[in-house]
Design a protein around this motif. Structure first.
Motif, PDB file in Angstrom:
ATOM      1  N   GLY A 111      69.914  55.685  26.799  1.00 25.84           N
ATOM      2  CA  GLY A 111      69.737  57.084  27.144  1.00 25.84           C
ATOM      3  C   GLY A 111      68.463  57.667  26.590  1.00 25.84           C
ATOM      4  N   ALA A 112      68.127  57.300  25.349  1.00 31.05           N
ATOM      5  CA  ALA A 112      66.893  57.781  24.714  1.00 31.05           C
ATOM      6  C   ALA A 112      65.745  56.810  24.909  1.00 31.05           C
ATOM      7  CB  ALA A 112      67.132  58.018  23.224  1.00 31.05           C
ATOM      8  N   GLY A 113      66.047  55.555  25.148  1.00 31.77           N
ATOM      9  CA  GLY A 113      65.022  54.534  25.355  1.00 31.77           C
ATOM     10  C   GLY A 113      64.646  54.449  26.818  1.00 31.77           C
ATOM     11  N   SER A 114      63.949  55.469  27.309  1.00 28.58           N
ATOM     12  CA  SER A 114      63.567  55.597  28.708  1.00 28.58           C
ATOM     13  C   SER A 114      62.733  56.869  28.838  1.00 28.58           C
ATOM     14  CB  SER A 114      64.818  55.656  29.611  1.00 28.58           C
ATOM     15  OG  SER A 114      65.774  56.567  29.101  1.00 28.58           O
ATOM     16  N   PHE A 115      62.414  57.281  30.067  1.00 25.72           N
ATOM     17  CA  PHE A 115      61.612  58.488  30.229  1.00 25.72           C
ATOM     18  C   PHE A 115      62.083  59.276  31.440  1.00 25.72           C
ATOM     19  CE2 PHE A 115      59.178  55.198  32.557  1.00 25.72           C
ATOM     20  CZ  PHE A 115      59.015  55.803  33.796  1.00 25.72           C
ATOM     21  N   PHE A 116      61.594  60.504  31.563  1.00 26.77           N
ATOM     22  CA  PHE A 116      61.904  61.363  32.697  1.00 26.77           C
ATOM     23  C   PHE A 116      60.638  61.971  33.270  1.00 26.77           C
ATOM     24  CE2 PHE A 116      66.488  61.542  31.999  1.00 26.77           C
ATOM     25  CZ  PHE A 116      66.946  61.780  33.290  1.00 26.77           C
ATOM     26  N   LEU A 117      60.638  62.122  34.580  1.00 23.43           N
ATOM     27  CA  LEU A 117      59.725  63.023  35.274  1.00 23.43           C
ATOM     28  C   LEU A 117      60.618  64.187  35.702  1.00 23.43           C
ATOM     29  CD1 LEU A 117      57.760  60.455  37.510  1.00 23.43           C
ATOM     30  CD2 LEU A 117      57.395  61.067  35.106  1.00 23.43           C
ATOM     31  N   PRO A 118      60.710  65.221  34.865  1.00 25.86           N
ATOM     32  CA  PRO A 118      61.765  66.239  35.016  1.00 25.86           C
ATOM     33  C   PRO A 118      61.371  67.381  35.948  1.00 25.86           C
ATOM     34  CG  PRO A 118      60.570  66.642  32.996  1.00 25.86           C
ATOM     35  CD  PRO A 118      59.909  65.444  33.642  1.00 25.86           C
ATOM     36  N   PHE A 119      61.222  67.080  37.223  1.00 24.21           N
ATOM     37  CA  PHE A 119      60.778  68.101  38.165  1.00 24.21           C
ATOM     38  C   PHE A 119      61.761  69.267  38.244  1.00 24.21           C
ATOM     39  CE2 PHE A 119      58.987  64.208  40.520  1.00 24.21           C
ATOM     40  CZ  PHE A 119      57.844  64.211  39.745  1.00 24.21           C
ATOM     41  N   GLY A 120      63.037  68.948  38.412  1.00 23.34           N
ATOM     42  CA  GLY A 120      64.035  69.990  38.559  1.00 23.34           C
ATOM     43  C   GLY A 120      63.699  70.911  39.723  1.00 23.34           C
ATOM     44  N   SER A 121      63.897  72.205  39.511  1.00 23.56           N
ATOM     45  CA  SER A 121      63.593  73.190  40.547  1.00 23.56           C
ATOM     46  C   SER A 121      62.140  73.628  40.529  1.00 23.56           C
ATOM     47  CB  SER A 121      64.497  74.418  40.368  1.00 23.56           C
ATOM     48  OG  SER A 121      65.852  74.054  40.516  1.00 23.56           O
ATOM     49  N   LEU A 122      61.310  72.966  39.702  1.00 22.52           N
ATOM     50  CA  LEU A 122      59.887  73.311  39.594  1.00 22.52           C
ATOM     51  C   LEU A 122      59.036  72.062  39.803  1.00 22.52           C
ATOM     52  CD1 LEU A 122      60.146  75.593  36.414  1.00 22.52           C
ATOM     53  CD2 LEU A 122      60.027  76.334  38.805  1.00 22.52           C
ATOM     54  N   PRO A 123      59.067  71.480  41.004  1.00 28.57           N
ATOM     55  CA  PRO A 123      58.301  70.250  41.250  1.00 28.57           C
ATOM     56  C   PRO A 123      56.808  70.531  41.269  1.00 28.57           C
ATOM     57  CG  PRO A 123      59.205  71.079  43.288  1.00 28.57           C
ATOM     58  CD  PRO A 123      59.777  71.946  42.199  1.00 28.57           C
ATOM     59  N   PRO A 124      55.974  69.484  41.164  1.00 29.11           N
ATOM     60  CA  PRO A 124      54.521  69.677  41.233  1.00 29.11           C
ATOM     61  C   PRO A 124      54.119  70.396  42.513  1.00 29.11           C
ATOM     62  CG  PRO A 124      55.048  67.439  40.556  1.00 29.11           C
ATOM     63  CD  PRO A 124      56.333  68.072  40.957  1.00 29.11           C
ATOM     64  N   GLN A 125      53.156  71.268  42.401  1.00 29.54           N
ATOM     65  CA  GLN A 125      52.713  72.044  43.558  1.00 29.54           C
ATOM     66  C   GLN A 125      51.917  71.158  44.517  1.00 29.54           C
ATOM     67  OE1 GLN A 125      53.549  75.365  44.142  1.00 29.54           O
ATOM     68  NE2 GLN A 125      54.951  74.863  42.457  1.00 29.54           N
ATOM     69  N   ARG A 126      52.298  71.203  45.784  1.00 27.49           N
ATOM     70  CA  ARG A 126      51.609  70.481  46.840  1.00 27.49           C
ATOM     71  C   ARG A 126      51.343  71.462  47.991  1.00 27.49           C
ATOM     72  NH1 ARG A 126      51.364  67.807  43.067  1.00 27.49           N
ATOM     73  NH2 ARG A 126      51.790  65.591  42.763  1.00 27.49           N
ATOM     74  N   PRO A 127      50.389  71.175  48.847  1.00 28.48           N
ATOM     75  CA  PRO A 127      50.060  72.127  49.924  1.00 28.48           C
ATOM     76  C   PRO A 127      51.248  72.446  50.832  1.00 28.48           C
ATOM     77  CG  PRO A 127      48.357  70.457  49.707  1.00 28.48           C
ATOM     78  CD  PRO A 127      49.483  70.018  48.827  1.00 28.48           C
ATOM     79  N   GLU A 128      52.060  71.424  51.132  1.00 27.06           N
ATOM     80  CA  GLU A 128      53.158  71.639  52.050  1.00 27.06           C
ATOM     81  C   GLU A 128      54.372  72.223  51.298  1.00 27.06           C
ATOM     82  OE1 GLU A 128      53.348  67.458  50.442  1.00 27.06           O
ATOM     83  OE2 GLU A 128      51.823  68.816  51.259  1.00 27.06           O
ATOM     84  N   ALA A 129      55.159  73.022  51.993  1.00 30.74           N
ATOM     85  CA  ALA A 129      56.362  73.609  51.401  1.00 30.74           C
ATOM     86  C   ALA A 129      57.431  72.541  51.232  1.00 30.74           C
ATOM     87  CB  ALA A 129      56.885  74.731  52.296  1.00 30.74           C
ATOM     88  N   LEU A 130      58.257  72.723  50.224  1.00 33.97           N
ATOM     89  CA  LEU A 130      59.346  71.773  50.005  1.00 33.97           C
ATOM     90  C   LEU A 130      60.322  71.822  51.176  1.00 33.97           C
ATOM     91  CD1 LEU A 130      60.238  72.193  46.226  1.00 33.97           C
ATOM     92  CD2 LEU A 130      59.065  70.277  47.309  1.00 33.97           C
ATOM     93  N   PRO A 131      60.729  70.667  51.683  1.00 32.56           N
ATOM     94  CA  PRO A 131      61.628  70.650  52.844  1.00 32.56           C
ATOM     95  C   PRO A 131      63.104  70.700  52.470  1.00 32.56           C
ATOM     96  CG  PRO A 131      60.926  68.415  52.344  1.00 32.56           C
ATOM     97  CD  PRO A 131      60.232  69.320  51.335  1.00 32.56           C
ATOM     98  N   PHE A 132      63.412  71.081  51.230  1.00 30.30           N
ATOM     99  CA  PHE A 132      64.803  71.090  50.778  1.00 30.30           C
ATOM    100  C   PHE A 132      65.000  72.191  49.746  1.00 30.30           C
ATOM    101  CE2 PHE A 132      62.363  68.174  48.142  1.00 30.30           C
ATOM    102  CZ  PHE A 132      62.676  68.585  46.850  1.00 30.30           C
ATOM    103  N   SER A 133      66.261  72.505  49.482  1.00 31.73           N
ATOM    104  CA  SER A 133      66.624  73.461  48.439  1.00 31.73           C
ATOM    105  C   SER A 133      67.013  72.723  47.170  1.00 31.73           C
ATOM    106  CB  SER A 133      67.803  74.325  48.901  1.00 31.73           C
ATOM    107  OG  SER A 133      67.468  75.095  50.023  1.00 31.73           O
ATOM    108  N   ARG A 134      66.910  73.439  46.034  1.00 30.06           N
ATOM    109  CA  ARG A 134      67.266  72.952  44.697  1.00 30.06           C
ATOM    110  C   ARG A 134      66.252  71.920  44.209  1.00 30.06           C
ATOM    111  NH1 ARG A 134      72.634  75.121  44.058  1.00 30.06           N
ATOM    112  NH2 ARG A 134      72.530  76.950  45.418  1.00 30.06           N
ATOM    113  N   GLY A 135      66.674  70.987  43.341  1.00 31.36           N
ATOM    114  CA  GLY A 135      65.678  70.122  42.717  1.00 31.36           C
ATOM    115  C   GLY A 135      66.224  68.769  42.313  1.00 31.36           C
TER     116      GLY A 135
END
Length: 552
Positions: free
Chosen positions: A342-366
């Protein structure tokens, strides 16, 4: 065991059952913990090789574990910790598979839990207020904060304080080190993109010893052990909780009916408080069997929603290889703490705040991406490229609640004459779009780190078992079916209105307040984070409230 008078009955002995028993017992309450499965020793529960591998083969050939073997954890743990699917059956529509992992032993699925501990933020608790999808929780992060903190301190959780709005910081100890290859990926992501990589939060890998035979992430190694040490807790194993017994006016539960798994005899157990911790689907079956429409004199569900809005985390996986920065020798041989945990690993924790991209997110939540590199490498001679290290990224995303996804009672009964659960659940358009987005972000992150995505069978030589591995759900291109990620949630959600929820903000059945529903079935939404820490925090909060006079 003598069934002496108890003040509380806790149904289930896993992560939430252990916390419920500990919380109540430390306050002076006499507690009976009811568990359907056996009470195994640590040695029997953990097992060893090659016996565990032989059990896997037998489990597959006999039909004991044909569904549960789809999950990678089955190939890591002792198969005895996965219930016999013939003994505990369930049904699904033909076109809606559901992979239900069942842990029927003292400790439940806490014995196979990966040990990741993430808090939920108000972005998840109050998501419906932003997008109008479903209902918001009747609680917020502040309500759970003291309980999160108490559990994190008790378990000595590893992790950083990252200052993220979508992933609140906890009371953590020093994070475990990244492997050399993970360090390189973190540097590449930091220098090349707006993708943040953090240390995972949770338990380190367990090294069994005479002093500490049970994993600290399991209830027998932590909360249940503490509860038993008070002298006020007894465990009744081998007994399946069937339904509630109600008083005459159906306003309170008198206790529960349990079935002796050996003899089939039904036994009535009485207590002033019942805490339901059996895991989501088992708890929903118990509640459906106890509700008025199924049992004369059962409790009333004003919302008529019991069993509906079943959720899991939608997931997908990508394996990859990167150039080795630590030679050919196994890193785990040099440093056992570097094993995947559980601790011996990593996260890319986008959640409801993913990296900004030109196109709008095609889904709700995260969603978030959990990963590791050089933590599960086989010997170099089994790798197709011995100069590379293996990694993976697994996405787990929030699933929108749908009334069509539900658990009902089948007309088929089990060996004890109890209707089996019928599970109807499928991914919707939102989940499909989210998985497509996961794939694109995985490819971007792995590419920035100099990695190459390949099927696991193209990375590792797997004599004899390659056909089996190749057909596993984790190896397929799309999202595995619901249940695969072992994070099933919902069906008896919390709420602020009895017409739209099954339990109140303190996890009490609206029309039967001495019954607490605290496991995953009480979740209003699935969020995106691993749910176990939040389940335990909810349990602690609800049990402490139940100890107060009802007027408070």
């Amino acid at each position: 065991m003598p069934l002496k008078p108890f003040e509380a009955i806790v149904i289930g002995s896993g992560a939430t059952g252990g916390v419920a028993a500990q919380t109540l017992a430390e306050a002076g309450v006499r507690v009976l913990v009811v568990e359907a499965g056996p009470d195994l020793s640590a040695q029997a529960a953990l097992g060893s090789e090659p016996t565990n591998s032989m059990r896997r083969i037998r489990g597959l050939l006999s039909g004991q574990h044909r569904q549960q073997a789809q999950h990678p954890g089955y190939w890591k743990h002792n198969p005895l910790l996965y219930a016999d699917e013939r003994r505990y059956p369930y049904s699904t529509p033909k076109d809606q598979p559901f992979l239900w992992t069942q842990g029927r032993q003292v400790g439940g699925r806490s014995l196979t839990w990966g040990g990741i501990t993430l808090r939920l933020s108000d972005l998840e608790f109050k998501a419906a207020e932003r997008d109008g999808q479903g209902q918001s929780w009747p609680i917020c992060h502040q309500d759970l904060d003291p309980h999160y903190s108490a559990l994190e301190r008790q378990f000595a959780i590893h992790g950083n304080r990252d200052g993220l709005a979508q992933l609140p910081d906890g009371c953590t100890t020093t994070p475990l080190s990244f492997t050399p290859e993970e360090q390189q990926l973190a540097a590449d992501l930091q220098g090349s993109a707006d993708i943040e990589m953090i240390h995972s939060r949770g338990f380190s890998v367990h090294q069994p010893s005479a002093e500490c035979p049970w994993p600290p992430s399991s209830s027998p190694g932590s909360s249940l052990q503490t509860a038993l040490s008070t002298g006020r807790v007894e465990v009744l194993s081998g007994h399946l909780a069937e339904r509630l017994m109600m008083n005459r006016d159906q306003s309170r539960a008198r206790g529960v009916v349990v079935i002796d798994q050996g003899s089939g005899m039904r036994i009535e157990l009485e207590a002033a408080l019942v805490v339901l911790c059996a895991s989501t689907i088992a708890s929903l079956r118990f509640l459906l069997l106890s509700e008025h429409s199924a049992t004369e004199g059962g409790f009333q569900d004003p919302s008529a929603s019991l069993g509906r809005h079943l959720m899991d985390h939608v997931s997908t996986c990508r394996f990859f290889q990167v150039p080795s920065r630590s030679g050919r020798q196994s890193l785990q041989d040099l440093d056992p703490t570097s094993q995947l945990s559980g601790a011996g690993s990593f996260f890319l924790p986008f959640g409801s705040l993913p990296p900004q991209r030109p196109e709008a997110l095609p889904f709700s939540r995260g969603y978030g991406l959990w990963g590791a590199i050089n933590r599960f490498d086989p010997p170099w001679w089994l790798k197709r490229n011995s100069n590379c290290r293996l990694g993976f990224l697994i996405g787990h995303g929030e699933v929108l609640p749908s009334a069509q996804n539900r658990v009902t009672l089948s007309e088929t009964v089990d060996s004890w004459g109890v209707p089996i659960p019928h599970i109807s659940c499928r991914w919707g358009e939102n989940e499909t779009a989210m998985v497509d987005h996961m794939h694109s972000m995985m490819a971007e992150a792995i590419g920035l780190g100099g990695g190459e995505i390949q099927p696991l069978t193209d990375l590792i030589k797997m004599p004899l078992i390659e056909p089996i591995i190749g057909n596993m759900e984790a190896m397929k291109a799309g999202a595995p079916p619901p249940g695969y990620y072992v994070h099933e949630l919902g069906g008896a959600p919390m709420g602020s209105d009895e017409n739209h929820s099954v339990v109140d903000a303190w996890n009490r059945l609206w029309r039967c307040p001495n019954v607490l529903v605290v496991d995953g079935s009480c979740w209003t939404t699935s969020a995106w984070q691993s749910p176990t820490l939040t389940m335990m925090a909810i349990t602690r909060r609800a049990c402490l409230k139940a100890l107060q006079p009802e007027s408070e």
